[in-house]
Write a protein that holds these residues in place. Structure first.
Motif, PDB file in Angstrom:
ATOM      1  N   LYS A   4       0.820  -1.214   0.000  1.00 32.99           N
ATOM      2  CA  LYS A   4       0.000   0.000   0.000  1.00 32.99           C
ATOM      3  C   LYS A   4       0.852   1.262   0.000  1.00 32.99           C
ATOM      4  CE  LYS A   4      -4.047  -0.157   2.092  1.00 32.99           C
ATOM      5  NZ  LYS A   4      -5.123  -0.457   3.079  1.00 32.99           N
ATOM      6  N   ARG A   9       3.435   1.591  -1.510  1.00 25.62           N
ATOM      7  CA  ARG A   9       3.947   1.737  -2.874  1.00 25.62           C
ATOM      8  C   ARG A   9       2.822   1.920  -3.888  1.00 25.62           C
ATOM      9  NH1 ARG A   9       7.220  -0.466   0.318  1.00 25.62           N
ATOM     10  NH2 ARG A   9       9.445  -0.032   0.097  1.00 25.62           N
ATOM     11  N   ASN A  10       1.651   2.309  -3.366  1.00 27.97           N
ATOM     12  CA  ASN A  10       0.485   2.594  -4.207  1.00 27.97           C
ATOM     13  C   ASN A  10      -0.018   1.409  -5.024  1.00 27.97           C
ATOM     14  OD1 ASN A  10      -0.050   5.279  -3.520  1.00 27.97           O
ATOM     15  ND2 ASN A  10       1.715   5.929  -4.728  1.00 27.97           N
ATOM     16  N   PHE A  11       0.236   0.191  -4.552  1.00 33.30           N
ATOM     17  CA  PHE A  11      -0.390  -0.966  -5.170  1.00 33.30           C
ATOM     18  C   PHE A  11      -1.757  -1.148  -4.509  1.00 33.30           C
ATOM     19  CE2 PHE A  11       2.599  -3.738  -7.651  1.00 33.30           C
ATOM     20  CZ  PHE A  11       3.620  -2.816  -7.746  1.00 33.30           C
TER      21      PHE A  11
END
Lengths: 289, 278
Positions: free
Chosen positions: B234, B236-238
């Motif tokens: 999260k 890492r913006n996944f």
């Protein structure tokens, strides 16, 4: 701009052994300023539909009305060009269409081609690049020195530079990493809202269709077979499965919960919200127990 | 466990003075492993994949594949036979006019005699489910069929390792499901797999996940352990798969503690059983 298909059929390679009817008597209206998701398996007619909107293809029969413009089999080239001026198209892998020796040259291609004021267009480039997450310092760079994700964003900035009233997006985020994927679609949805565009997003990704679209049109064998608000369309999960299409995970999970006796509404809930439903009902069970 | 791939301290960049694309990258893969390689665009994933069969050579460091040094030019065709690669774009992988000629092309190059060749074409086309498409022209196939035909051409050479570089990213959901089934089957048959992907649902099928950032592996765990730390992804913006995100939210409220379920159906079963547990 409102887009209306009236009895539109399109047949490829008429009279040849490869003749193929891609669209079959389509009647469809895309209301002005809506963001529509078009979904369907490969070969369902999605791409043909898109190309008819901006006159890349002209209908074999019927007509496509785009604002005040009406396109039909015999529309003249000059007339078609006026329609195209209103419609921005982002194809799959738009970075493959870059060819200029600099980013600026590439971004100028659209405005030049459409006869827009070059100086005015150029003045907007820094803002457009910032919008797509790049800096103006890349204007003199060769587009081929950029990464794939950066090239994609330059290509999209180039389309936005023509200030289209209608935006057609064919899997614009394919191949990007998850963060880039979300950022790009957020950006396009914001642009749509701010500029009051009519936008069509062609996608295989039901999560994207659910998240970004106001309306969804499901294509199958050259016809729209289901359309409506995402919640209504995804309620027909069985029919979608029959067409080889998924439903978003939120629908799968909430349907399974409904079957097990949970009270879950048929809306597309974010995972946190669906978890909230679980918490609420558990505490009710506890109190009653 | 027997290592089948050893990458030892790889450094690579496309041009001098550029930043490193691979920066002291090391990895050991055991026979039969299925490894998902995750990372943002530009993290070095595809560059690493191209080191495995000599499409790119490191500036320093060594790559050993199935006992061969990839830098050894005399052995490069042995390496490429042992480690086959499937690429993202299904349209860029065909050379012949029909599917069977395309599979035969690789076999001819490998000097396989005709009788054996026919036998292998028969065997691999059944394995990936394209036996009815052998005389079709590749460009008339669907995306999923094209990728399976490309896979057939590679497994006809009986590789020990297969490298998949975002092979489903251009496919529709049906094509993706077909290709994933084929991949599962190949791994069950003992082929070691390196799968580069952006898709966390796909990564869930692997045994082990490595996450790359700036040319390095910053995390290397079993798939089970990797997904027990959702904050790593999260930050890492996944976006997590929905059913994982929901479990994280419930856990915050003290419901269904313990390990996160990595299968949606298993999770739904646990969830649906909840009220009766109270």
């Amino acid at each position: 701009m409102r887009i209306t298909f009236r009895d539109v059929s399109y047949t490829y390679m008429i009279g040849s052994p490869f003749e193929k009817k891609a669209l079959d008597a389509v009647n469809l209206t895309l209301s002005s300023q809506t963001f529509t998701g078009v979904v369907g398996s490969t070969g369902s007619g999605k791409s043909t539909l898109m190309q008819l909107i901006n006159g890349l293809l002209l209908p074999t029969t019927g007509q496509v009305q785009n604002g005040d413009f009406i396109l039909h089999r015999k529309s003249k080239r000059k007339y078609v060009k006026q329609v195209r001026r209103q419609v921005g198209m982002v194809f799959q892998y738009p970075e493959h269409q870059l060819f200029g020796s600099t980013v600026e040259e590439d971004m100028l291609f659209g405005p030049k081609h459409l006869g827009l004021d070059i100086e005015k267009s150029r003045q907007r480039f820094p803002d457009l690049l910032e919008l797509v997450g790049l800096g103006e310092e890349i204007l003199p760079y060769s587009p081929f020195s950029l990464s794939g994700g950066q090239m994609r964003r330059v290509a999209i900035a180039g389309v936005l530079a023509t200030h289209p009233k209608v935006l057609i997006l064919d899997e614009p985020a394919a191949g990007l990493d998850p963060a880039g994927h979300r950022a790009l679609l957020d950006l396009l949805r914001d642009w749509h809202d701010q500029h009051g565009l009519t936008t069509v997003l062609v996608t295989h990704d039901m999560e994207d269709a659910a998240r970004y679209a106001d309306e969804i049109v499901v294509m199958d064998e050259g016809k729209p077979v289901i359309s409506g608000a995402p919640t209504d369309v995804f309620r027909q999960a069985d029919q979608l499965a029959g067409l080889g299409l998924d439903v978003p995970a939120s629908v799968r999970v909430s349907r399974a919960m409904q079957a097990a006796g949970w009270e879950v509404a048929d809306t597309l809930l974010e995972p946190e919200a669906l978890a909230g439903v679980v918490i609420d009902q558990l505490s009710t069970v506890r109190k009653e127990g | 466990m027997q290592p089948i791939i050893i990458c030892d301290q790889l450094f690579f960049r496309y041009q001098e003075e550029q930043e490193w694309i691979l920066h002291n990258f090391s990895l050991q893969v055991n026979k039969g492993d299925w490894i998902a390689v995750l990372g943002t665009n530009g993290s070095g994933k595809s560059t690493f994949a191209r080191m495995l069969n000599g499409l790119l050579q490191p500036e320093s460091g060594t790559v050993t594949v199935a006992g061969y040094e990839v830098a050894d030019e005399e052995k490069i065709w042995n390496v490429r036979q042992k480690a086959g690669m499937v690429f993202q774009n299904p349209d860029h992988q065909f050379v012949a006019a029909t599917v069977q000629d395309d599979i035969a092309f690789g076999l001819e190059n490998a000097g396989i005699e005709r009788r054996e060749m026919l036998q292998r074409i028969d065997e691999v086309s059944k394995r990936v489910g394209i036996e009815d498409l052998l005389t079709a022209e590749p460009h008339r196939l669907s995306g999923g069929q094209k990728q399976r035909a490309a896979i057939a051409g590679i497994i006809a050479l009986r590789p020990d390792i297969m490298i998949f570089d975002e092979v489903t990213s251009m496919l529709d959901p049906k094509g993706r499901a077909e290709v994933m089934e084929t991949m599962k089957d190949l791994n069950r048959a003992g082929i070691s797999m390196i799968m580069i992907t952006h898709d966390l649902e796909e990564a869930l099928m692997a045994d082990r996940v490595i996450f790359m950032e700036k040319g390095k592996t910053i995390r290397d765990r079993t798939v089970h352990d990797f997904f027990q730390d959702p904050d790593f992804l999260k930050t890492r913006n996944f976006t997590l798969p929905y059913f994982l995100e929901m479990q994280v939210a419930l856990k915050k409220h003290g419901v269904l503690l313990g390990n996160l379920s990595l299968s949606e159906s298993e999770w739904v079963d646990r969830l649906c059983a909840l009220p009766s547990e109270m």
